[in-house]
Enzyme design. Structure first.
Site, mmCIF file in Angstrom:
data_model
loop_
_atom_site.group_PDB
_atom_site.id
_atom_site.type_symbol
_atom_site.label_atom_id
_atom_site.label_comp_id
_atom_site.label_asym_id
_atom_site.label_seq_id
_atom_site.Cartn_x
_atom_site.Cartn_y
_atom_site.Cartn_z
ATOM 1 N N LYS A 192 0.759 -1.476 0.183
ATOM 2 C CA LYS A 192 0.202 -0.058 -0.146
ATOM 3 C C LYS A 192 1.018 1.014 0.083
ATOM 4 C CE LYS A 192 -3.968 -2.865 2.028
ATOM 5 N NZ LYS A 192 -4.504 -3.417 2.541
ATOM 6 N N GLN B 31 -5.343 -2.725 8.685
ATOM 7 C CA GLN B 31 -5.411 -3.581 7.805
ATOM 8 C C GLN B 31 -6.114 -4.494 9.096
ATOM 9 O OE1 GLN B 31 -3.254 -3.868 5.359
ATOM 10 N NE2 GLN B 31 -4.344 -6.138 5.192
ATOM 11 N N ASP C 74 -11.643 1.387 2.788
ATOM 12 C CA ASP C 74 -11.672 0.414 2.384
ATOM 13 C C ASP C 74 -14.169 -0.209 1.844
ATOM 14 O OD1 ASP C 74 -9.479 -1.057 2.294
ATOM 15 O OD2 ASP C 74 -9.061 -1.318 4.399
#
Ligand code: NAD
Length: 277
Positions: free
Chosen positions: A44, A88, A111
């Site tokens: 990322k 995450q 996300d």
């Protein structure tokens, strides 16, 4: 269907938008020491650098408390320099992941995992959508796969892949069926699919005899083996399918690219250039 090539084009488009916006930033929160998570977070940051997005790295120890994670989320929500951020997954067991997702400001939730964004997706309203199904939709559009009226079968019903995939395919007027661990005679259903999305995380689950000749097959699965990454779809399916995404080089690169695109969308929304409803 070549995801790597398409992802490079998405990154070029994102880089251009970043230049227009001036400054865009993505923060990542990594709790603990799950090796795969470290790899994903590393990607990322690398991807951000490539397109000119500033990336900010937050790490908490494996024994961090839920209160510590929530405090960091609130800090990132309030930080005007942060356009979007991700926590995450998976987080260590002592932390309630759903509770953390609830705390993320929906505009910064790149996300698309917060309940507000999941609800917006199912309601057909503007918001952030999970990068993997979003990337799959881009691949299907690129290869002009006919979705209207198509029989789509999704193997897997996770919150991050299967379910949002179903919402997007429904929106595109496909007829959607889920298969999962309790499904009886899965092959009977997959054989009817014009579009088969395999997202179970079981190497070789989809065998050639489970696929309709000429079908479009999207392989989301990633299993690490000594020989490298393998998908859910058996190698023999290439002879049967009309179109197929490879592993690696299919869905993976598109997932990475769509997170960058979501970050730009967050930046635009925060500057009043895009309305989330
Ligand atoms: P998950 O474990 O949360 O969900 C798996 C789903 O598959 C479950 O709903 C389960 O019911 C179903 N399933 C499992 N075994 C099955 C079987 N034998 N038959 C039928 N259904 C079965 O996983 P996830 O997070 O949705 O990820 C799925 C896979 O996709 C994993 O391999 C993951 O690594 C991969 N993944 C890849 C990307 C990418 O960018 N390529 C992104 C996300 C996930």
């Amino acid at each position: 269907m070549n995801g790597s090539e398409l992802a490079a084009r998405v990154r070029a488009r994102v880089a251009e938008e970043v230049r227009e916006l001036g400054h865009v930033s993505l923060a990542t929160v990594l709790v603990g020491d799950d090796p795969a998570s470290h790899v994903y977070v590393g990607y990322k940051h690398k991807d951000c650098t490539e397109v000119g997005i500033e990336s900010i790295d937050h790490r908490l120890p494996a024994d961090a408390s839920e209160a510590q994670v929530l405090a960091l989320v609130r800090e990132l929500n309030a930080d005007d320099q942060v356009d979007g951020f991700i926590v995450q997954s998976p987080v260590p067991d002592q932390i309630n992941e759903a509770r953390v997702m609830e705390e993320i400001d929906p505009v910064k939730d790149v996300d698309g995992f917060s309940p507000v964004n999941v609800g917006r997706l199912w309601l057909g309203r503007e918001g952030h959508i999970s990068a993997t199904p979003l990337g799959i939709m881009e691949i299907l559009r690129e290869y002009e796969v006919q979705l209207e009226g198509a029989d789509a079968v999704i193997v897997g019903r996770s919150e991050i892949v299967g379910k949002p995939m179903a919402a997007l395919l429904l929106r595109a007027n496909a007829t959607v069926t889920f298969c999962h661990t309790r499904t009886r005679d899965m092959a009977e259903r997959t054989r009817k699919a014009d579009l088969l999305v395999a997202a179970a995380g079981r190497a070789g689950l989809i065998q050639p005899e489970m696929v309709k000749p000429g079908a479009t097959v999207v392989d989301v699965g990633i299993t690490r083996t000594p020989e490298g990454l393998v998908g859910d779809v058996d190698k023999g399916v290439v002879e049967i399918a009309g179109l197929l995404t490879p592993v690696p080089g299919g869905v993976g690169p598109m997932t990475r690219a769509m997170l960058l695109e979501n970050t730009v969308r967050a930046a635009r929304a925060r500057r009043g250039l895009l309305a989330f409803d």
